[in-house]
Design a protein around this motif. Sequence first.
Motif, PDB file in Angstrom:
ATOM      1  N   ASP A  67      66.177  98.885  21.834  1.00 55.74           N
ATOM      2  CA  ASP A  67      66.286 100.321  22.098  1.00 55.74           C
ATOM      3  C   ASP A  67      65.278 101.124  21.283  1.00 55.74           C
ATOM      4  N   THR A  68      64.551 100.464  20.394  1.00 54.05           N
ATOM      5  CA  THR A  68      63.556 101.145  19.570  1.00 54.05           C
ATOM      6  C   THR A  68      62.472 101.761  20.442  1.00 54.05           C
ATOM      7  N   ALA A  69      62.273 103.064  20.285  1.00 54.01           N
ATOM      8  CA  ALA A  69      61.297 103.793  21.109  1.00 54.01           C
ATOM      9  C   ALA A  69      61.273 105.253  20.676  1.00 54.01           C
ATOM     10  N   VAL A  70      60.310 105.969  21.209  1.00 57.53           N
ATOM     11  CA  VAL A  70      60.341 107.427  21.139  1.00 57.53           C
ATOM     12  C   VAL A  70      61.126 107.905  22.351  1.00 57.53           C
ATOM     13  N   TYR A  71      62.110 108.746  22.102  1.00 59.44           N
ATOM     14  CA  TYR A  71      62.980 109.254  23.166  1.00 59.44           C
ATOM     15  C   TYR A  71      62.586 110.692  23.490  1.00 59.44           C
ATOM     16  N   TYR A  72      62.429 110.946  24.791  1.00 61.94           N
ATOM     17  CA  TYR A  72      62.027 112.252  25.288  1.00 61.94           C
ATOM     18  C   TYR A  72      63.103 112.825  26.203  1.00 61.94           C
ATOM     19  N   VAL A  96      63.457 106.689  17.556  1.00 58.74           N
ATOM     20  CA  VAL A  96      64.654 105.900  17.263  1.00 58.74           C
ATOM     21  C   VAL A  96      64.197 104.485  16.931  1.00 58.74           C
ATOM     22  N   THR A  97      64.578 104.011  15.764  1.00 59.02           N
ATOM     23  CA  THR A  97      64.226 102.661  15.334  1.00 59.02           C
ATOM     24  C   THR A  97      65.499 101.910  14.986  1.00 59.02           C
ATOM     25  N   VAL A  98      65.688 100.759  15.617  1.00 58.72           N
ATOM     26  CA  VAL A  98      66.877  99.951  15.396  1.00 58.72           C
ATOM     27  C   VAL A  98      66.456  98.626  14.773  1.00 58.72           C
ATOM     28  N   ARG A 102      62.355 107.015  27.491  1.00 57.40           N
ATOM     29  CA  ARG A 102      61.899 106.456  26.217  1.00 57.40           C
ATOM     30  C   ARG A 102      60.609 105.675  26.435  1.00 57.40           C
ATOM     31  N   GLN A 103      59.860 105.581  25.361  1.00 58.55           N
ATOM     32  CA  GLN A 103      58.592 104.856  25.421  1.00 58.55           C
ATOM     33  C   GLN A 103      58.439 104.048  24.154  1.00 58.55           C
ATOM     34  N   ALA A 104      58.470 102.740  24.302  1.00 58.94           N
ATOM     35  CA  ALA A 104      58.234 101.848  23.180  1.00 58.94           C
ATOM     36  C   ALA A 104      56.736 101.650  22.981  1.00 58.94           C
ATOM     37  N   LEU A 105      56.358 101.250  21.805  1.00 58.74           N
ATOM     38  CA  LEU A 105      54.948 101.073  21.472  1.00 58.74           C
ATOM     39  C   LEU A 105      54.298 100.082  22.428  1.00 58.74           C
ATOM     40  N   GLY A 106      53.232 100.503  23.081  1.00 60.75           N
ATOM     41  CA  GLY A 106      52.509  99.636  23.987  1.00 60.75           C
ATOM     42  C   GLY A 106      53.122  99.477  25.360  1.00 60.75           C
ATOM     43  N   LYS A 107      54.173 100.223  25.635  1.00 56.45           N
ATOM     44  CA  LYS A 107      54.836 100.114  26.935  1.00 56.45           C
ATOM     45  C   LYS A 107      54.827 101.450  27.658  1.00 56.45           C
TER      46      LYS A 107
END
Length: 122
Positions: free
Chosen positions: A89-94, A118-120, A38-43
């Motif tokens: 856990d909010t992130a784009v999941y690959y 995925v947005t929580v 997963r990749q969260a915004l800016g991470k």
Amino acid sequence: QVQLVESGGGLVQAGDSLRLSCVASGRTFGSYGMGWFRQALGKEREFVAAISRSDGRSYADSVKGRFTISRDNAKNTLYLQMNSLKPEDTAVYYCAATSLPIAIIPRFYNYWGQGTQVTVSS
């Protein structure tokens, strides 16, 4: 060549559950180790879970006990069951496929899907 397509992401509240799916093309799905990142915004992209060809599993500490990775080789499908979701856990999941038995480092993966958001919310 393996093509991967994720689905199942969405907007949920903290404490909810989601199940992500990743469908693979080709007849050799069962020969690959598979993983979720997963990749969260800016991470940076981070490891979430991996499963070997023989169903060995590995999880990041942050998801252990809440997420479960599984695979159905007959359906060429990888799953990630996510319970007790948290805002972090909010992130784009690959999903990704590796020719290694199992791996937790992104650069060891040969094929990647396009990702599912995925947005929580809290």
